[in-house]
Design a protein around this motif. Structure first.
Motif, mmCIF file in Angstrom:
data_model
loop_
_atom_site.group_PDB
_atom_site.id
_atom_site.type_symbol
_atom_site.label_atom_id
_atom_site.label_comp_id
_atom_site.label_asym_id
_atom_site.label_seq_id
_atom_site.Cartn_x
_atom_site.Cartn_y
_atom_site.Cartn_z
ATOM 1 N N ARG A 7 0.838 -1.173 0.000
ATOM 2 C CA ARG A 7 0.000 0.000 0.000
ATOM 3 C C ARG A 7 0.885 1.238 0.000
ATOM 4 O O ARG A 7 1.919 1.270 0.637
ATOM 5 N N SER A 8 0.426 2.238 -0.684
ATOM 6 C CA SER A 8 1.141 3.504 -0.720
ATOM 7 C C SER A 8 0.225 4.561 -0.130
ATOM 8 O O SER A 8 -0.898 4.744 -0.603
ATOM 9 N N THR A 9 0.627 5.238 0.923
ATOM 10 C CA THR A 9 -0.194 6.253 1.577
ATOM 11 C C THR A 9 0.432 7.618 1.393
ATOM 12 O O THR A 9 1.649 7.753 1.249
ATOM 13 N N ARG A 10 -0.405 8.639 1.417
ATOM 14 C CA ARG A 10 0.075 10.012 1.289
ATOM 15 C C ARG A 10 -0.084 10.718 2.616
ATOM 16 O O ARG A 10 -1.180 10.716 3.200
ATOM 17 N N ALA A 11 0.975 11.292 3.101
ATOM 18 C CA ALA A 11 0.945 11.966 4.393
ATOM 19 C C ALA A 11 0.244 13.318 4.281
ATOM 20 O O ALA A 11 -0.011 13.818 3.182
ATOM 21 N N GLU A 159 10.569 -2.292 -6.361
ATOM 22 C CA GLU A 159 10.585 -3.579 -5.671
ATOM 23 C C GLU A 159 12.039 -3.954 -5.389
ATOM 24 O O GLU A 159 12.850 -4.109 -6.305
ATOM 25 N N ILE A 160 12.361 -4.075 -4.104
ATOM 26 C CA ILE A 160 13.722 -4.430 -3.703
ATOM 27 C C ILE A 160 13.932 -5.918 -3.951
ATOM 28 O O ILE A 160 13.145 -6.752 -3.522
ATOM 29 N N ILE A 362 6.489 8.593 2.058
ATOM 30 C CA ILE A 362 7.313 7.412 1.806
ATOM 31 C C ILE A 362 6.616 6.244 2.475
ATOM 32 O O ILE A 362 6.173 6.342 3.624
ATOM 33 N N ALA A 363 6.517 5.117 1.744
ATOM 34 C CA ALA A 363 5.852 3.949 2.302
ATOM 35 C C ALA A 363 6.579 2.698 1.850
ATOM 36 O O ALA A 363 7.235 2.674 0.805
ATOM 37 N N GLY A 364 6.479 1.694 2.644
ATOM 38 C CA GLY A 364 7.047 0.395 2.296
ATOM 39 C C GLY A 364 5.991 -0.677 2.465
ATOM 40 O O GLY A 364 5.291 -0.720 3.482
ATOM 41 N N GLY A 365 5.866 -1.518 1.488
ATOM 42 C CA GLY A 365 4.891 -2.600 1.541
ATOM 43 C C GLY A 365 5.578 -3.948 1.474
ATOM 44 O O GLY A 365 6.455 -4.167 0.631
ATOM 45 N N LEU A 366 5.223 -4.826 2.369
ATOM 46 C CA LEU A 366 5.821 -6.156 2.423
ATOM 47 C C LEU A 366 4.736 -7.189 2.157
ATOM 48 O O LEU A 366 3.679 -7.163 2.787
ATOM 49 N N SER A 367 4.993 -8.066 1.194
ATOM 50 C CA SER A 367 4.028 -9.121 0.894
ATOM 51 C C SER A 367 4.751 -10.453 0.884
ATOM 52 O O SER A 367 5.916 -10.541 0.487
ATOM 53 N N ALA A 368 4.057 -11.457 1.340
ATOM 54 C CA ALA A 368 4.649 -12.793 1.403
ATOM 55 C C ALA A 368 3.580 -13.828 1.108
ATOM 56 O O ALA A 368 2.429 -13.673 1.536
#
Length: 503
Positions: A7-11, A159-160, A362-368
């Motif tokens: 997810r990407s959020t806007r502050a 995507e890292i 700035i956002a970070g999303g982790l999926s597994a």
């Protein structure tokens, strides 16, 4: 499917001085993201190792002992030029510049290179920009109120590659490019051998036609003599009929040989990417076969395996299949996607550059993957099976290469032995035919004896001419089996279609 979604959020609007936080610095943020990406260096899956070929220290054929000079890359690259046949040289050059097979292989190489570029692009961040201007009108209290707003933003998503799935994909793409380039070289090897074989077929058929025409002239002379003798009462009508039959039998063989000549010419035009008849000027008039001599050092079998581009292609395909196993295994592990946005939002164009108009997030999303009903496991099993298939294909290609060289050596030895016997037999048959012709003219022997010697001579001459072509094609097949027709030393150039292309 992954249960955790990126997810990407806007502050909220970022106001540096009012909040007491340090000012937003895009350079520091990008540097931190880049450092995080570079720190992810682990790559799952097997590391590729070049397979060890089968043990085959020496060639088995006795013909391998008759070599006289080493098989250097320069000699193999343009082996047909040593036969000093201008027509053959011109036809090969025409095929290398106009072959549709080579054009197709080159287009395939360009496609694979583009796919490699697409795969490499997947390792880098994606940045999108947008700008908007909006007018909004409302009528509170029967009065028209118009408001304007302006906004602009730049959004980043990356995507890292934590577990090396993307790096394995690039590794596979690189191997695909190497394989496609080797396929281009292999197509050139096959094309040159096909042109040489078709040229040999053409000259063989032309020489057979010349033998038939000489035989027809001899039998026509015999037929005339038989008719004169019959008119003089020295022979019977039966002899005339036998003479005529023998003449027409020889003439009946002409259409088949003429068809072979036409087919060989058309084949040469096809190989050159031209319509029938377009390369007749390069072929020129009838001439003897080139002086094909076996003056080539084979070296050890391992050297041959290094020279053949089809084996290089098979080995590179195995490398690509191995890398894709790691790419499939990386799907088992979590994915980290970083996203960021920086923009401005203001009610007037002049306020766009004010600090309080800046919006940043700035956002970070982790999926597994947690439960996918075995899809990833089956994908890995598929890639493992494809890797095993590629290994078996490479092993089969190595055995095929060794077998082709051995078969070509045996063919060279046996055709030379056969041709030597036919040369002796043809010389004896020619002498017998001359003696029989003289004796018949003198009335010392029957016509049947002369006709027998003529038929024997024609058969042996035809076999001799065909054997010369078979011996020449055996040598062509040997050069093809050794991987002759391309030069690894020219791989750094960027020449026309059919030449070496640098990846």
């Amino acid at each position: 499917m992954p249960l955790l979604k990126n997810r990407s959020t806007r502050a909220a609007p970022f106001v540096p001085r009012a909040s007491g936080l340090p000012p937003f610095n895009p350079r520091r943020v990008c540097a931190a993201i880049l450092a995080l990406g570079l720190s992810a260096c682990a790559s799952v899956g097997p590391d590729y190792r070049t397979p060890t070929p089968v043990e085959y220290p020496v060639w088995q054929s006795q013909a391998a002992d008759s070599v006289s000079r080493p098989a250097t890359p320069a000699l193999l690259a343009r082996w047909w030029q040593q036969f000093d046949d201008p027509s053959l040289n011109a036809l090969v050059d025409a095929a290398l510049s106009g072959s549709t097979d080579l054009q197709s292989a080159l287009a395939r190489l360009e496609e694979v290179r583009a796919r490699r570029g697409l795969t490499k692009a997947g390792q880098l961040p994606e940045i999108d920009a947008s700008a908007n201007a909006r007018n909004q009108a409302s009528r509170p209290n029967d009065q028209t109120l118009t408001t304007r707003s302006y906004s602009a933003s730049a959004d980043l998503s990356w995507e890292i590659d934590l577990f090396g799935g993307k790096r394995r994909a690039v590794e596979a793409a690189e191997a695909d490019v190497d394989a496609a380039q080797a396929d281009l070289y292999a197509a050139r090897v096959s094309l040159v051998a096909a042109v040489a074989s078709a040229y040999i077929d053409l000259r063989t058929a032309e020489n057979r036609l010349a033998v038939l025409q000489a035989t027809l002239a001899s039998r026509d002379e015999t037929d005339q003599i038989t008719r004169w003798r019959e008119q003089a009462g020295l022979t019977s009508t039966l002899d005339v009929a036998q003479s005529k039959s023998s003449l027409e039998q020889a003439r009946a063989a002409l259409p088949s040989v003429e068809r072979s000549i036409s087919e060989a010419r058309n084949q040469l035009a096809l190989l050159a990417g031209k319509p029938p008849g377009a390369i007749d000027g390069l072929v020129g008039p009838r001439r003897a076969l080139p002086d094909f001599q076996f003056a080539l050092g084979l070296g050890i079998p391992a050297q041959t395996l290094q020279q053949r581009p089809d084996l290089v292609a098979a080995e590179r395909q195995l490398a690509a299949a191995t890398a894709r196993v790691g790419e499939a295994e990386a799907a088992r592990y979590p994915k980290l996607v970083l996203s960021g946005s920086i923009g401005v939002d203001a009610l007037s164009a002049g306020d766009l550059f004010r600090p309080e108009a800046v919006l940043a997030s700035i956002a970070g999303g982790l999926s597994a993957p947690i439960f996918d009903a075995g899809r990833i496991k089956q994908s890995i099993a598929i890639q493992n099976a494809l890797q095993q298939q590629a290994l078996i294909t490479w092993q089969a290609s190595v055995l095929t290469a060794l077998s082709e060289v051995e078969n070509a050596l045996v063919a060279w030895r046996t055709t030379n032995t056969r041709l030597a016997s036919l040369d002796t037999a043809t010389a004896a048959a020619s002498e017998a035919e001359q003696l029989a012709s003289q004796r018949y003219k003198a009335g010392l022997i029957d016509l049947s004896i002369l006709l027998d010697t003529q038929r024997t001579l024609l058969s042996l001459q035809d076999q001799q001419t065909s054997a010369q072509g078979e011996r020449a094609k055996a040598l062509v097949n040997l050069y093809k089996a050794l991987g002759g027709g391309w030069s690894p030393e020219a791989a750094g150039k960027t020449p026309a279609v059919g030449d070496s292309i640098n990846g």
